[in-house]
Design an enzyme around this catalytic site. Structure first.
Site, PDB file in Angstrom:
ATOM      1  N   GLU A  98       0.844  -1.195   0.000  1.00 41.42           N
ATOM      2  CA  GLU A  98       0.000   0.000   0.000  1.00 41.42           C
ATOM      3  C   GLU A  98       0.877   1.242   0.000  1.00 41.42           C
ATOM      4  O   GLU A  98       1.969   1.246   0.560  1.00 41.42           O
ATOM      5  CB  GLU A  98      -0.941  -0.021   1.211  1.00 41.42           C
ATOM      6  N   ASP A 132      -3.897  -7.803   6.713  1.00 47.89           N
ATOM      7  CA  ASP A 132      -4.942  -8.736   6.293  1.00 47.89           C
ATOM      8  C   ASP A 132      -4.462 -10.168   6.227  1.00 47.89           C
ATOM      9  O   ASP A 132      -5.240 -11.090   6.474  1.00 47.89           O
ATOM     10  CB  ASP A 132      -5.479  -8.334   4.918  1.00 47.89           C
TER      11      ASP A 132
END
Length: 400
Positions: free
Chosen positions: A154, A170
């Protein structure tokens, strides 16, 4: 890193071929006049995985100039997603051919806030709803990407620079590292595992009662990933009571003692004082006024840093909640009544802790990771940043 619970959407970089990339209209991609950071920067993806299967790369996110969601092609050109449907409709193929093992490719990264995905062997399946892009959600056994080996980074690239991270918020899966090249030619890097760290992580998880259920395998039995513990609780792969014993002990301790939270490292005089009363942890400021309160958190609230540990983007409850979330996940609240605890040597020592995060950090070459949403409390996160980035790097590392 779980975007909807994270402090900021950070980082991802990717790489490609030599030579000057050009825009779709045939002009070199250059910085606009007066911009602190060029309109695009190189994103170099290097494949050191040792795998022979093809790699596919995706750069998906929000165009910071317009607020539109879409994807970038290899030259850094933005493409907005078309309207989706209900049920979801297939998204355009945004894949970019990645490098073969031992090779690199260099793409262009535009000013985005989003994710760079990479997958091995198969392209990822993305769909569009009326609300936008459907991201892979492999905690759902019917997700079309469930049996694909993939991962993502990210990032945010804007006029103030590049922030790029490696994330395990995650899941823990195909290993990679990220980097940013500075104007002096040096590179800041994070995310590399120790030698043997990939297999070492899974060995550690299997050795922990109840936590091996987080591991997902392909039909051929090969390991694909380990789900983060929040998803384990949500799917039944991890007992919902995983953190209860620790929470009960914290609740008992601070019924008669005070928990002091100093949420801002640069503001040592901003402190809040927590005590349990009536099964609620109340925080007061230095004047004695109650500023916020927390109900007794469950495991999901701790692992997800949300629900009963919600952290709004304010200057009081959010910073206190972030600190509590880090303290619970790292199991430092009993050992130290002054939080956050800066000493990583004391993290994860209790028998009841976030064993997923413990195993992730233990296998990182620099000890840094984003193993839960607020792993940045105390700067223990796997993030690199520079205000004048010359290039972003994404290294696909061995699965060993």
């Amino acid at each position: 890193m779980r975007i909807k619970h994270h402090l900021q959407v950070i980082v991802a970089a990717v790489a490609t071929v030599a030579g000057v990339l050009i825009s779709s209209v045939g002009r070199p991609v250059e910085a606009a006049p007066g911009e602190a950071v060029p309109a695009t920067i190189p994103l170099k993806v290097t494949n050191n995985s040792g795998r022979a299967d093809p790699v596919y790369v995706y750069n998906l996110g929000t165009n910071l100039a317009t607020g539109q969601q879409g994807w970038a092609d290899a030259a850094g050109n933005f493409h907005a997603w078309p309207a989706g449907g209900n049920p979801p409709t297939p998204a355009p193929d945004a894949s970019i051919p990645g490098p073969a093992n031992g090779q690199s490719v260099t793409l262009r990264m535009p000013k985005f806030s989003g994710r760079v995905y990479f997958s091995y062997g198969q392209k990822l399946v993305f769909k569009l709803t009326t609300g936008g892009l459907v991201q892979p959600a492999v905690q759902n056994p019917s997700d079309p990407n469930r049996n694909i080996l993939f991962n993502w980074s990210e990032y945010t690239l804007n006029d103030s620079g590049l922030w790029i991270n490696s994330t395990q918020v995650d899941m823990f899966s195909a290993p990679y590292a990220v980097g940013v090249q500075l104007p002096d030619g040096t590179t800041r890097t994070t995310g590399h595992l120790k030698p043997g760290g990939y297999n070492g992580f899974y060995t550690a998880l299997r050795g922990q009662p109840d936590w091996a259920g987080l591991i997902q395998t392909a039909p051929d039995g090969s390991v694909l990933r380990a789900l983060a513990p929040l998803y384990g609780v949500e799917t039944g792969a991890l007992p919902a009571s995983a953190m209860d014993d620790y929470v009960n002990r914290v609740w008992s301790k601070y019924s008669s003692q005070t928990l002091t939270v100093t949420p801002f490292a640069d503001q040592p005089n901003t402190r809040y004082f927590g005590r349990i009363a009536g099964n609620v942890m109340n925080f007061t400021d230095s004047s004695g006024a109650t500023v916020t309160s927390f109900q007794k958190p469950d495991s999901a609230s701790i692992f997800g840093c949300f629900k009963l540990l919600d952290a709004p983007n304010d200057l009081v409850r959010g910073p206190i909640s972030r600190t509590l979330c880090a303290g619970y996940n790292r199991s430092t609240l009993l050992a130290n009544p002054n939080q956050p605890d800066p000493n990583s040597a004391g993290f994860y020592l209790d028998s009841v802790t976030n064993h997923y995060a413990r195993a992730v950090h233990a296998q990182m070459a620099d000890g840094k990771a984003y193993a839960f949403a607020f792993d940045d409390v105390g700067n223990h996160e796997s993030l690199v940043h520079d205000s004048n980035p010359q290039q972003a790097n994404l290294s696909l590392d061995p699965l060993s």
